[in-house]
Design an enzyme around this catalytic site. Structure first.
Site, mmCIF file in Angstrom:
data_model
loop_
_atom_site.group_PDB
_atom_site.id
_atom_site.type_symbol
_atom_site.label_atom_id
_atom_site.label_comp_id
_atom_site.label_asym_id
_atom_site.label_seq_id
_atom_site.Cartn_x
_atom_site.Cartn_y
_atom_site.Cartn_z
ATOM 1 N N ARG A 1 19.616 48.960 18.466
ATOM 2 C CA ARG A 1 20.505 49.623 19.405
ATOM 3 C C ARG A 1 19.991 50.643 20.279
ATOM 4 O O ARG A 1 19.562 51.510 19.512
ATOM 5 C CB ARG A 1 21.973 49.946 18.988
ATOM 6 C CG ARG A 1 22.917 50.824 19.721
ATOM 7 C CD ARG A 1 24.291 50.958 19.369
ATOM 8 N NE ARG A 1 25.003 49.570 19.234
ATOM 9 C CZ ARG A 1 26.327 49.711 19.459
ATOM 10 N NH1 ARG A 1 27.026 50.791 19.496
ATOM 11 N NH2 ARG A 1 27.175 48.585 19.472
ATOM 12 N N HIS B 1 24.936 42.852 25.450
ATOM 13 C CA HIS B 1 25.369 43.080 23.931
ATOM 14 C C HIS B 1 25.683 41.531 23.323
ATOM 15 O O HIS B 1 26.892 41.574 23.132
ATOM 16 C CB HIS B 1 26.746 43.675 24.097
ATOM 17 C CG HIS B 1 27.217 44.474 22.915
ATOM 18 N ND1 HIS B 1 26.357 44.401 21.613
ATOM 19 C CD2 HIS B 1 28.275 45.030 22.637
ATOM 20 C CE1 HIS B 1 27.097 45.010 20.594
ATOM 21 N NE2 HIS B 1 28.050 45.328 21.191
ATOM 22 N N GLN C 1 28.018 40.873 20.516
ATOM 23 C CA GLN C 1 29.635 40.811 20.704
ATOM 24 C C GLN C 1 30.204 39.723 21.482
ATOM 25 O O GLN C 1 31.083 39.315 20.999
ATOM 26 C CB GLN C 1 29.847 42.310 21.596
ATOM 27 C CG GLN C 1 31.199 42.539 22.079
ATOM 28 C CD GLN C 1 32.000 43.240 20.937
ATOM 29 O OE1 GLN C 1 31.660 43.947 20.394
ATOM 30 N NE2 GLN C 1 33.199 42.325 20.432
ATOM 31 N N ARG D 1 32.838 40.327 14.015
ATOM 32 C CA ARG D 1 31.496 40.754 14.159
ATOM 33 C C ARG D 1 30.771 40.559 13.072
ATOM 34 O O ARG D 1 29.655 40.214 12.785
ATOM 35 C CB ARG D 1 31.511 42.179 14.532
ATOM 36 C CG ARG D 1 31.938 42.578 15.927
ATOM 37 C CD ARG D 1 31.381 42.253 17.047
ATOM 38 N NE ARG D 1 30.072 42.624 16.976
ATOM 39 C CZ ARG D 1 29.514 43.926 17.393
ATOM 40 N NH1 ARG D 1 30.501 44.753 17.839
ATOM 41 N NH2 ARG D 1 28.484 44.251 17.370
HETATM 42 N N1 CP Z 1 31.946 46.978 20.086
HETATM 43 C C1 CP Z 1 30.976 47.597 19.595
HETATM 44 O O1 CP Z 1 29.705 47.464 19.965
HETATM 45 O O2 CP Z 1 31.384 48.806 18.920
HETATM 46 P P1 CP Z 1 30.342 50.125 18.364
HETATM 47 O O3 CP Z 1 29.991 50.676 19.387
HETATM 48 O O4 CP Z 1 31.463 50.709 17.415
HETATM 49 O O5 CP Z 1 29.299 49.345 17.437
#
Ligand code: CP
Length: 319
Positions: A102, A129, A132, A303
């Protein structure tokens, strides 16, 4: 080496098998004999940004698949003090079996993948992303599919319409545009002038074989986007790294808040989705979040199941 940096790193033909695996892993979770394809493996999570869902679902998922998750805050390793991405990728490839990353700049995940010799999974960049989007698509398919096969799950997405409201230039918007093209869905985005999907997003679509002129519709009229939608989707208005624009964004985006009235303009059985975390009273009103057609927590749970399927698939392709 198979990586998952963007939605189209899985070809359309691979999707039924992936969705079937996610469903199987969901059904067999915690049961005796659940598959352990990461047995004996360590996967490193390198995170430069905060996370609840992504971090926890990957750590739990790697553990449940028999592997060992190793969480590394970027600032706790030499990468945060200037060691190059290329050296980091090569060194970590000698120790671990995969990287879940990330970060801010999307080019960083591409460079890690190019320089290392283990699979890299994009756990969010400022541009995309994909974990997601695949988890969301699986969540929709669970509601819509007429059968339980992977093919039935994937087929159930084709032709459905997503309305994406608010920050239509963010990573989630980009990722949903590419995901919709991959899954054969329609997407209409409504946001303020100046927040149309970027030239970079159009260039990615073109590189992946989609026509940016027909892949999505952008409008400044939220009602236009929502009419006939099967899913109304939104995200926070102030993404990580954009905090200094908070006041201006709230002012510009407030007409795109998902209110009960706006949600009612979608199809009568339309679903509400949000990648979370949500700011109730900003991008979405509490009554929509609490609606029986809000599936935000199924979306969050999935997820885990979809990412386990992605991890297992990448691990198998590495052999
Ligand atoms: N939706 C998502 O990626 O959540 P986080 O930032 O909590 O990982």
């Amino acid at each position: 080496m198979k990586h998952f940096l963007k939605e189209t790193d899985f070809a359309r033909a691979e999707l039924p098998k992936l969705f079937a695996l996610a469903r199987q892993l969901k059904r067999t979770r915690g049961k005796r004999g659940a598959p352990k394809p990461l047995l004996g493996q360590t996967w490193a999570l390198i995170f430069s940004k905060s996370s609840t869902r992504t971090r926890v679902s990957f750590e739990v998922g790697i553990h449940e698949l028999g592997g060992n998750p190793l969480f590394l805050n970027k600032n706790d390793i030499q990468l945060g003090r200037g060691e190059t991405i290329e050296d980091t990728a090569q060194v970590l490839s000698r120790f671990v079996h995969g990287l879940v990353v990330r970060t801010y700049d999307h080019a960083e995940v591409e460079r890690l993948a190019a320089a290392g010799s283990v699979p890299v999974i994009n756990a969010l960049t400022d541009f995309l992303h994909p974990c997601q989007i695949f988890s969301d698509a699986f969540t929709m398919a669970e509601r819509w599919a007429r059968g339980t096969t992977g093919q039935a799950l994937v087929d159930s997405l084709r032709g459905r319409k997503i309305a994406f409201l608010g920050d239509t230039a963010c990573n989630m918007a980009n990722s949903w545009i590419l995901g919709a093209a991959l899954f054969g869905m329609k997407i209409s985005l409504a946001g303020p002038k100046g927040f149309a999907p970027s030239a970079e997003c159009d260039a990615l679509l073109a590189r992946e074989g989609f026509d940016p002129k027909t892949a999505y519709n952008f409008t400044t009229d939220p009602l236009e986007a929502v009419r006939g939608a099967d899913v109304v989707y939104t995200d926070v208005w102030v993404s990580m790294g954009k905090e200094e624009e908070t006041k201006q964004r709230i002012r510009l985006m407030s007409p795109y808040a998902v209110t009960g009235k706006l949600f009612a303009a979608a199809k009568p059985d339309a679903l509400f989705m949000h990648c979370l975390p949500a700011h109730a009273g900003e991008e979405v009103m509490p009554e929509v979040l609490a609606s029986p057609r809000s599936i935000i927590f199924d979306e969050a749970e999935n997820r885990l199941h979809m990412q386990k399927a992605i991890l297992a698939t990448l691990a198998a392709k590495r052999k």
